[in-house]
Design a protein around this motif. Structure first.
Motif, short mmCIF file in Angstrom:
data_model
loop_
_atom_site.label_atom_id
_atom_site.label_comp_id
_atom_site.label_asym_id
_atom_site.label_seq_id
_atom_site.Cartn_x
_atom_site.Cartn_y
_atom_site.Cartn_z
N SER A 1 -27.65 2.64 -25.03
CA SER A 1 -26.75 2.79 -26.32
C SER A 1 -26.20 1.79 -26.89
O SER A 1 -26.06 1.32 -28.15
N ARG A 2 -25.71 0.92 -26.11
CA ARG A 2 -25.17 -0.60 -26.57
C ARG A 2 -26.37 -1.37 -26.95
O ARG A 2 -26.15 -2.20 -27.95
N GLN B 1 -28.23 10.37 -22.83
CA GLN B 1 -27.58 9.35 -23.73
C GLN B 1 -28.95 8.61 -24.04
O GLN B 1 -28.99 8.14 -25.16
N GLU C 1 -26.20 4.82 -21.05
CA GLU C 1 -24.94 4.30 -21.66
C GLU C 1 -25.48 2.50 -21.93
O GLU C 1 -24.81 2.06 -22.78
N ASN C 2 -25.84 2.24 -21.04
CA ASN C 2 -26.18 0.60 -21.44
C ASN C 2 -27.32 0.52 -22.51
O ASN C 2 -27.22 -0.29 -23.18
N LYS D 1 -25.89 4.96 -15.12
CA LYS D 1 -25.75 5.60 -16.50
C LYS D 1 -26.75 4.43 -17.27
O LYS D 1 -26.30 3.77 -18.16
#
Length: 279
Positions: A21-22, A82, A18-19, A15
């Protein structure tokens, strides 16, 4: 459910979005400026004014943002929804309603989509094509997007033989684990390298440098914190590699000449290639 989500569910893909987005919560002017300097240095330019820039696999959108701030007309796309959302958020923050930055969700393996884009003065794909699962096809697909006398700037994982094979197994294993076990697994497999870094900092009487690597932005990891960089590395699957010679020969046969190469001492990291498409 999209093919991307199905691949993640089967443990076949990390993902990445997802990484990223942080990462957005950590973005600041220093990191954006460093991305701009990186582009200017590798492309040997001070500005991209009047140029078209394609970010193929845009990830966080940081380098799309950097190219836009340097004056380019930017088109960004990514396979990960994402990641696309990250780029959209950056555009909202810095270039809201800007017609010169377009963002889409798409795959570099989708030939019909690529054919719809036309050609670009600069095609940028840093650390992306080796994560498609079909690296050589992706490398072939992307060359058609470069305008005559245009620039292709790519970064591809270095081939270190058995070490690369071992890391492919590690990455595949990480993605096959239940979510609660992934962080401990990442800690375990990265511990030897971190121990070496700690020992090196102690032997050189510079322990503060190791501590700062966890608390301060490191210009070598493209905007990630050290922990985010570890997760991205351990989890980054699919994973393919190539030697500098293989990439050079591949593109020379397709009418490109090598303008700049950054490959010394990268270890398992990425070799960087700036290639010019002959007229």
């Amino acid at each position: 459910m999209s093919s991307h989500e199905l691949e993640i569910g089967r443990g076949e893909r990390f993902k990445f979005g997802e990484n990223w987005s942080r990462f957005l919560s950590l973005l600041n002017e220093e990191r954006i400026s460093e991305a701009e300097r990186s582009l200017k240095k590798m492309l040997d330019v001070e500005s991209l004014e009047g140029k078209s820039f394609l970010d193929a696999g845009s990830g966080s959108g940081l380098f799309s943002l950097a190219a836009r701030r340097l004056g380019a007309r930017v088109h960004s796309f990514d396979y990960d929804a994402q990641s696309v959302a990250c780029a959209v958020e950056l555009k909202r923050r810095y270039f809201a309603e800007d017609e010169n930055w377009k963002i889409e969700e798409a795959s570099v393996l989708d030939v019909d989509y690529l054919n719809s884009l036309g050609s670009f003065d600069v095609v940028y794909s840093w650390g992306v094509l080796h994560h498609t699962g079909e690296m050589w096809q992706a490398l072939a697909n992307i060359q058609s997007l470069v305008a005559p006398r245009g620039i292709l700037f790519i970064a591809i994982y270095n081939d270190l033989g058995s070490r690369s094979t071992r890391w492919r197994w590690i990455k595949k294993t990480y993605n096959g684990l239940p979510g609660v076990l992934r962080a401990p697994f990442a800690v375990a497999v990265s511990a030897p390298q971190e121990a070496k870094a700690i020992l090196r900092s102690m032997l050189t009487l510079k322990p503060g440098e190791y501590i700062r690597s966890w608390t301060r932005y490191d210009q070598n990891n493209r905007g990630m914190s050290r922990w985010r960089d570890i997760i991205d590395w351990v989890g980054g699957y699919p994973y393919e590699v190539a030697s500098p010679e293989e990439i050079f020969d591949f593109y020379r046969e397709r009418g490109f000449r090598l303008a700049k190469l950054k490959c010394g001492g990268v270890g398992l990291g990425c070799n960087e290639f700036v290639l010019v498409k002959e007229g």
